[in-house]
Motif scaffolding. Structure first.
Motif, PDB file in Angstrom:
ATOM      1  N   LYS A 326      32.768  82.797 130.037  1.00 48.92           N
ATOM      2  CA  LYS A 326      34.157  82.358 130.235  1.00 48.92           C
ATOM      3  C   LYS A 326      34.096  80.837 130.316  1.00 48.92           C
ATOM      4  N   SER A 327      34.722  80.170 129.363  1.00 49.23           N
ATOM      5  CA  SER A 327      34.414  78.748 129.165  1.00 49.23           C
ATOM      6  C   SER A 327      34.802  77.858 130.342  1.00 49.23           C
ATOM      7  N   ARG A 328      36.068  77.859 130.720  1.00 53.03           N
ATOM      8  CA  ARG A 328      36.496  76.906 131.768  1.00 53.03           C
ATOM      9  C   ARG A 328      35.845  77.211 133.109  1.00 53.03           C
ATOM     10  N   SER A 329      35.596  78.505 133.367  1.00 56.84           N
ATOM     11  CA  SER A 329      34.994  78.881 134.651  1.00 56.84           C
ATOM     12  C   SER A 329      33.496  78.637 134.670  1.00 56.84           C
ATOM     13  N   GLN A 330      32.839  78.889 133.540  1.00 60.35           N
ATOM     14  CA  GLN A 330      31.368  78.925 133.602  1.00 60.35           C
ATOM     15  C   GLN A 330      30.662  77.718 132.997  1.00 60.35           C
ATOM     16  N   VAL A 331      31.330  76.930 132.158  1.00 63.13           N
ATOM     17  CA  VAL A 331      30.661  75.727 131.643  1.00 63.13           C
ATOM     18  C   VAL A 331      30.315  74.769 132.798  1.00 63.13           C
ATOM     19  N   PRO A 332      31.234  74.560 133.781  1.00 65.46           N
ATOM     20  CA  PRO A 332      30.854  73.700 134.913  1.00 65.46           C
ATOM     21  C   PRO A 332      29.630  74.246 135.667  1.00 65.46           C
ATOM     22  N   TRP A 333      29.523  75.556 135.750  1.00 73.44           N
ATOM     23  CA  TRP A 333      28.367  76.196 136.404  1.00 73.44           C
ATOM     24  C   TRP A 333      27.083  75.933 135.615  1.00 73.44           C
ATOM     25  N   LEU A 334      27.195  75.956 134.288  1.00 77.41           N
ATOM     26  CA  LEU A 334      26.019  75.652 133.454  1.00 77.41           C
ATOM     27  C   LEU A 334      25.620  74.188 133.616  1.00 77.41           C
ATOM     28  N   VAL A 335      26.620  73.310 133.732  1.00 77.41           N
ATOM     29  CA  VAL A 335      26.318  71.891 133.962  1.00 77.41           C
ATOM     30  C   VAL A 335      25.547  71.746 135.282  1.00 77.41           C
ATOM     31  N   ASP A 336      26.011  72.453 136.301  1.00 81.45           N
ATOM     32  CA  ASP A 336      25.322  72.381 137.605  1.00 81.45           C
ATOM     33  C   ASP A 336      23.893  72.923 137.497  1.00 81.45           C
ATOM     34  N   LYS A 337      23.717  73.961 136.731  1.00 77.81           N
ATOM     35  CA  LYS A 337      22.364  74.514 136.553  1.00 77.81           C
ATOM     36  C   LYS A 337      21.459  73.485 135.874  1.00 77.81           C
ATOM     37  N   TYR A 338      22.013  72.755 134.906  1.00 74.28           N
ATOM     38  CA  TYR A 338      21.229  71.706 134.245  1.00 74.28           C
ATOM     39  C   TYR A 338      20.869  70.613 135.260  1.00 74.28           C
ATOM     40  N   MET A 339      21.858  70.212 136.077  1.00 74.87           N
ATOM     41  CA  MET A 339      21.607  69.151 137.052  1.00 74.87           C
ATOM     42  C   MET A 339      20.529  69.572 138.054  1.00 74.87           C
ATOM     43  N   LYS A 340      20.443  70.886 138.322  1.00 75.61           N
ATOM     44  CA  LYS A 340      19.411  71.391 139.241  1.00 75.61           C
ATOM     45  C   LYS A 340      18.100  71.719 138.506  1.00 75.61           C
ATOM     46  N   LYS A 341      18.042  71.332 137.234  1.00 75.08           N
ATOM     47  CA  LYS A 341      16.867  71.565 136.383  1.00 75.08           C
ATOM     48  C   LYS A 341      16.553  73.051 136.205  1.00 75.08           C
ATOM     49  N   GLU A 342      17.576  73.889 136.268  1.00 76.28           N
ATOM     50  CA  GLU A 342      17.364  75.336 136.085  1.00 76.28           C
ATOM     51  C   GLU A 342      17.502  75.760 134.623  1.00 76.28           C
ATOM     52  N   ILE A 343      18.119  74.927 133.804  1.00 81.21           N
ATOM     53  CA  ILE A 343      18.128  75.183 132.356  1.00 81.21           C
ATOM     54  C   ILE A 343      17.805  73.886 131.633  1.00 81.21           C
ATOM     55  N   LYS A 344      17.238  74.059 130.423  1.00 81.67           N
ATOM     56  CA  LYS A 344      16.881  72.891 129.614  1.00 81.67           C
ATOM     57  C   LYS A 344      18.096  72.420 128.812  1.00 81.67           C
ATOM     58  N   ILE A 345      18.157  71.133 128.550  1.00 86.39           N
ATOM     59  CA  ILE A 345      19.056  70.631 127.506  1.00 86.39           C
ATOM     60  C   ILE A 345      18.323  69.553 126.697  1.00 86.39           C
ATOM     61  N   ASP A 346      17.686  68.624 127.409  1.00 86.54           N
ATOM     62  CA  ASP A 346      17.058  67.469 126.735  1.00 86.54           C
ATOM     63  C   ASP A 346      16.120  67.917 125.606  1.00 86.54           C
ATOM     64  N   GLU A 347      15.424  69.018 125.844  1.00 87.38           N
ATOM     65  CA  GLU A 347      14.406  69.490 124.896  1.00 87.38           C
ATOM     66  C   GLU A 347      14.987  69.927 123.555  1.00 87.38           C
ATOM     67  N   TYR A 348      16.290  70.192 123.507  1.00 88.62           N
ATOM     68  CA  TYR A 348      16.921  70.601 122.241  1.00 88.62           C
ATOM     69  C   TYR A 348      17.368  69.388 121.420  1.00 88.62           C
ATOM     70  N   ILE A 349      17.391  68.205 122.057  1.00 90.24           N
ATOM     71  CA  ILE A 349      17.910  67.010 121.363  1.00 90.24           C
ATOM     72  C   ILE A 349      16.750  66.298 120.669  1.00 90.24           C
ATOM     73  N   THR A 350      16.734  66.390 119.352  1.00 90.64           N
ATOM     74  CA  THR A 350      15.629  65.780 118.595  1.00 90.64           C
ATOM     75  C   THR A 350      16.038  64.443 117.975  1.00 90.64           C
ATOM     76  N   HIS A 351      17.346  64.191 117.849  1.00 89.43           N
ATOM     77  CA  HIS A 351      17.805  62.962 117.202  1.00 89.43           C
ATOM     78  C   HIS A 351      19.050  62.428 117.909  1.00 89.43           C
ATOM     79  N   ASN A 352      19.187  61.109 117.914  1.00 98.45           N
ATOM     80  CA  ASN A 352      20.391  60.437 118.432  1.00 98.45           C
ATOM     81  C   ASN A 352      20.830  59.413 117.390  1.00 98.45           C
TER      82      ASN A 352
END
Ligand SMILES: NC(=O)C1=CN([C@@H]2O[C@H](COP(=O)(O)OP(=O)(O)OC[C@H]3O[C@@H](n4cnc5c(N)ncnc54)[C@H](O)[C@@H]3O)[C@@H](O)[C@H]2O)C=CC1
Ligand SMILES: N[C@@H](CCC(=O)N[C@@H](CSC=O)C(=O)NCC(=O)O)C(=O)O
Ligand SMILES: [Zn+2]
Ligand SMILES: [Zn+2]
Length: 379
Positions: A326-352
């Motif tokens: 559920k986007s509006r409810s759960q995207v903020p929760w995913l952001v919090d999980k990233y901030m707590k280092k519980e999910i990866k994001i940086d590792e998927y970014i290969t180019h800027n």
């Protein structure tokens, strides 16, 4: 200078025709109407679905349009009646809306929302069925209700997730699509349990997020399947325990997997968009209980098939959009999980890169070494 209530002229990448290079244009972005939010997009990534629509194979594809749906930014202004976000809020636009009022939202059975879907599919805003983008007076269609390849965009308020202002927007922009899709396919759609065996067809960003989700769910074997053997090294970092390249075998890949797993896997995920592979992904599942989840988006006119006997004997075929989140409810929760280092994001970014390099970014996407390329929209 105050921009609220004014037309903003800014840079955007316009897709005028299928497969023709995107053109960086001065685009006029009208102020948000009732129930709408204008967002200053700071960072956007490219997803394969942008390339799919640009290719002309999307039956909903409209041109000229502004593509892009994996982004993050700051609210610039809001239209009448918008209460849940205000100027200055850090947000992620969500192509899958969540109104919390429609039949879908209230069902408790799906993350799909019906409130604005027909408008977003027609490339317009719901209020007046018109676009907020124009170039020299000519309208440019919206895309997926997000159109993030623009320095400013207008979206429906039901398509905006407000997130932690401390979160780095150049990273959490990925939570607009690919990463949640893979994680949610495992956690919400398949509900993989500890000890389960998993096969993942396609080890791009979505497939790697499936691997990450399966690892965190306690899967015992996570078998990656890709025609590019270079994917195995990176996939190990996301939890893939074994790798199979279909090109190394003479027999069908479903048979290879059935033989490897004493009758088939408990769960499989198709993360490519290839209908032949979707069939293989179903047929590599264990008789009696194996579940296969379709994630990949296939071109207009493509259809899936299998012998009904595959389903009669207990295999289950499912699909998922945005991983069932559920986007509006759960995207903020995913952001919090990233901030707590519980999910990866940086590792998927290969180019800027910068917005002006967007055509190069699409070229990179078609080369094996690119997972996600993040574009900076402002200097
Ligand atoms: N359902 C949903 O909500 C979403 C669906 N998608 C779709 O998911 C799919 C995957 O997206 P990405 O990971 O970004 O794509 P990607 O192109 O980065 O990854 C695809 C991978 O599949 C591999 N591959 C291609 N043909 C193959 C074959 N015949 N057998 C085995 N491997 C093969 C490629 O080498 C590549 O590693 C796309 O179709 C995209 O449109 C993306 C986001 C959300
Ligand atoms: N217009 C396309 C639809 C493609 C599709 O299935 N989109 C996915 C998201 S893909 C993201 O990168 C999805 O969530 N679909 C649900 C929806 O409501 O659109 C087509 O018709 O093929
Ligand atoms: Zn996407
Ligand atoms: Zn709804």
């Amino acid at each position: 200078m105050a921009t609220q209530g004014q037309v903003i002229t800014c840079k955007a990448a316009v897709a005028y025709e299928p497969n023709k290079p995107l053109v960086i244009e001065d685009v006029q972005v009208a102020p948000p109407q009732a129930g709408e939010v204008r967002i200053k997009i700071l960072f956007t990534a490219l997803c394969h679905t942008d390339a799919y629509t640009w290719s002309g194979k999307d039956p909903e594809g409209l041109f000229p349009c502004i593509l892009g749906h994996e982004a993050a930014g700051i609210v610039e202004s809001v239209g009448e009646g918008v209460t849940e976000v205000q100027p200055g809020d850090h947000v992620i636009p969500c192509y899958q809306a969540e109104c919390r009022e429609c039949k879908f939202c209230k069902s408790g059975k799906t993350n799909l929302c019906g409130k604005v879907r027909t408008a977003t599919g027609a490339g317009v805003m719901m209020n007046d069925r018109k676009s907020r983008f124009s170039v020299n007076g000519k309208p440019i269609y919206h895309f997926m209700g997000t159109s993030t390849f623009s320095q400013y965009t207008v979206v429906h308020d039901v398509s905006v997730a407000k997130v932690d202002p401390q979160a780095p927007l150049d990273k959490v922009c990925l939570l607009g699509c690919g990463v949640p899709t893979g994680l949610g396919a495992v956690w919400n759609t398949a509900k993989v349990e500890p000890g389960a065996t998993v096969a993942i067809f396609g080890l791009g960003t979505v497939g790697l997020a499936v691997a990450e989700g399966a690892k965190s769910a306690g899967a015992s074997r996570i078998i990656g399947v890709d025609i590019d053997s270079k994917k195995y090294d990176i996939a190990k970092n996301f939890g893939v325990t074994e790798f199979v390249n279909p090109k190394d075998y003479d027999k069908p890949i479903q048979q290879v997997l059935v033989d490897l797993t004493d009758g088939g896997v408990d769960y499989s995920f198709e993360c490519i968009g290839n209908v032949s592979v979707m069939r293989a992904a179903l047929e590599c599942c264990h008789k009696g209980w194996g579940t296969s989840v379709i994630i990949g988006v296939a071109a207009s006119g493509q259809e899936i098939s299998t012998r009904p006997f595959q389903l009669v004997t207990g295999r289950v075929w499912k699909g998922t959009a945005f991983g069932g989140f559920k986007s509006r409810s759960q995207v903020p929760w995913l952001v919090d999980k990233y901030m707590k280092k519980e999910i990866k994001i940086d590792e998927y970014i290969t180019h800027n890169l910068a917005l002006g390099d967007i055509n190069k970014a699409f070229d990179l996407m078609h080369e094996g070494g690119c997972l996600r390329c993040v574009l900076k929209l402002h200097e």
